[in-house]
Design an enzyme around this catalytic site. Sequence first.
Site, short mmCIF file in Angstrom:
data_model
loop_
_atom_site.label_atom_id
_atom_site.label_comp_id
_atom_site.label_asym_id
_atom_site.label_seq_id
_atom_site.Cartn_x
_atom_site.Cartn_y
_atom_site.Cartn_z
N SER A 88 38.12 62.21 -59.42
CA SER A 88 37.66 63.24 -60.36
C SER A 88 38.78 63.66 -61.30
CB SER A 88 37.16 64.47 -59.60
OG SER A 88 35.93 64.22 -58.98
N HIS B 104 34.18 72.78 -60.48
CA HIS B 104 34.73 71.42 -60.53
C HIS B 104 35.18 71.03 -61.93
CE1 HIS B 104 34.53 66.92 -60.46
NE2 HIS B 104 35.16 67.11 -59.31
N ASP C 92 30.02 67.56 -66.39
CA ASP C 92 30.43 67.97 -65.05
C ASP C 92 29.43 68.97 -64.48
OD1 ASP C 92 32.36 68.80 -62.79
OD2 ASP C 92 33.54 67.36 -63.93
#
Length: 535
Positions: free
Chosen positions: A393, A215, A175
């Site tokens: 995601s 994220h 990520d």
Amino acid sequence: MKNLLIITVLLSGLFGYTQEDAWVYFNDKPNAQIFLNNPLSMLTQRALDRRAAQGIALTVSDAPIEQSYIDQITAAEGIEVKAQSKWMNCLHIRGSLTDIEALANLTFVNHIRYADHSLNAKMPQTATISPVNKQLDTQEIFTYGNSLNQVSMLNAHLLHQQDFTGSGKIIAVMDSGFSAVNTIIPFNRMFNNGLYLGGYNYVGGNNDVFSTHNHGTLVLSCMSGYVDGQLVGTAPDAQYYLYITEDISSENPVEESYWVQAAEEADRVGADVISTSLGYFGYDNPNYSYAYSDMTGDKAFASQGANIAFSKGMIVLASAGNSGNSASPFIGVPAEATNVLAVGAVQFDEVYANFSSIGPSFDGRIKPDVMAKGQSTTLSNTAGNIVTASGTSFSCPVMAGAVASFWQAVPWASNQQVVDFVKQSADRFLNPTDQYGYGIPDLQLALNMALLSVSDNRNSKFLVYPNPVNDVVSISFPNGFEVAKMTLFNNLGQIVSEKKITSNQPFSIENLSSGMYYYKIRSNTLEQSGKIIKN
């Protein structure tokens, strides 16, 4: 377009490029035998055990790149080495076109592949450079104290009730960063129980994975997060490696090379599952961007790496992407790869989320593969608050954790068998669509099928796998049977293929069109029929 969409304004990419990105591939690995004689010099015992359990042999691809080749490329005038891949025996480099072309004169260089597709085609092209919007299409909506919906949708809660919570499985997460994971409450359980095993920042070239971007924090919480009464991830007892491969400041193919390098490290440390909520389609330099016609399963660099990762015995899951309601709605890299489980998104009521990227791949394969909750998914933000956010995601890690927990329940299964059982348990397995793929898996059903297949195969049943299949079917025989005849029929009952087979002998169907077929296996007094899907 990027499936990890991160809210930021790009300052790069607004002017012409004088540097090119490329991969330089080498002819050989002259010292490969040294590694093959002593594989523990490069791979952990766990990595070797994972291969042995699945009957996967070591190959030259596992050996490191010849160091003298790396040294000579690094010392070459005007060349910057950005990343490397032992699997593909190449380096990702950056430099002027003249300096890169000069490398072709080195005797150990096999070929050079440019990120600018027009250079490979020898067709000069100029382009207007415009930045790619790297903003995350995920919004915190409200504090939400119930993650049951996303877990029970897959019947993963039933696995948890049987103590299949990912224990003994290792998940590698690729990520953009995992800010505050080491300090906030939802990850206390992971650290207190020794479930965090390490990580690396390939973009920064350091070990800092906890202060770069948020994220990955949100993503990781879908698998490992735990706040009693508020959030339970789908694999709360799995172990984790965290890798930063995404550069939030720009969009460049070097991120694919970082991804492959991280996948190789995941292999080295013995990871079982790779979860990646990243995707690649467009780049800041449009000459580097992909077209839908490139989505053939094994053309893009990261897709090649993902397929190799699968060949080493790992399961790779990737978010399908958030471009479903755009002008380019199709799944990108590496989710489009042949052996990647591309995970799309549904709402709480199992209805398709309209942002979820769709299939098929350009060569007609079913994509996405499976679906999980990706709209208003319950997760943790970097403050440790339990909130909701939307995007594939998050459907990807929800599924990845559930797959790891399922694999714990069937430790005898190969990665291919796990993928097959997961797909076959999905609610649209016999009627896949471009939006849902095979649909939403039922992992309790998958477990039931897996246990039944073991029981039946030990007694009086042939095990036919993989299913769905691309080109080659394998048939495992029950005890006491050595030879059989395999017959395939189309939906009109016509014989399309017939062959005498022995146990584990490949049965090729590469010449058949995609679709559903019926099979019949006969051996002495045993006869078995079933269905098989050709991708």
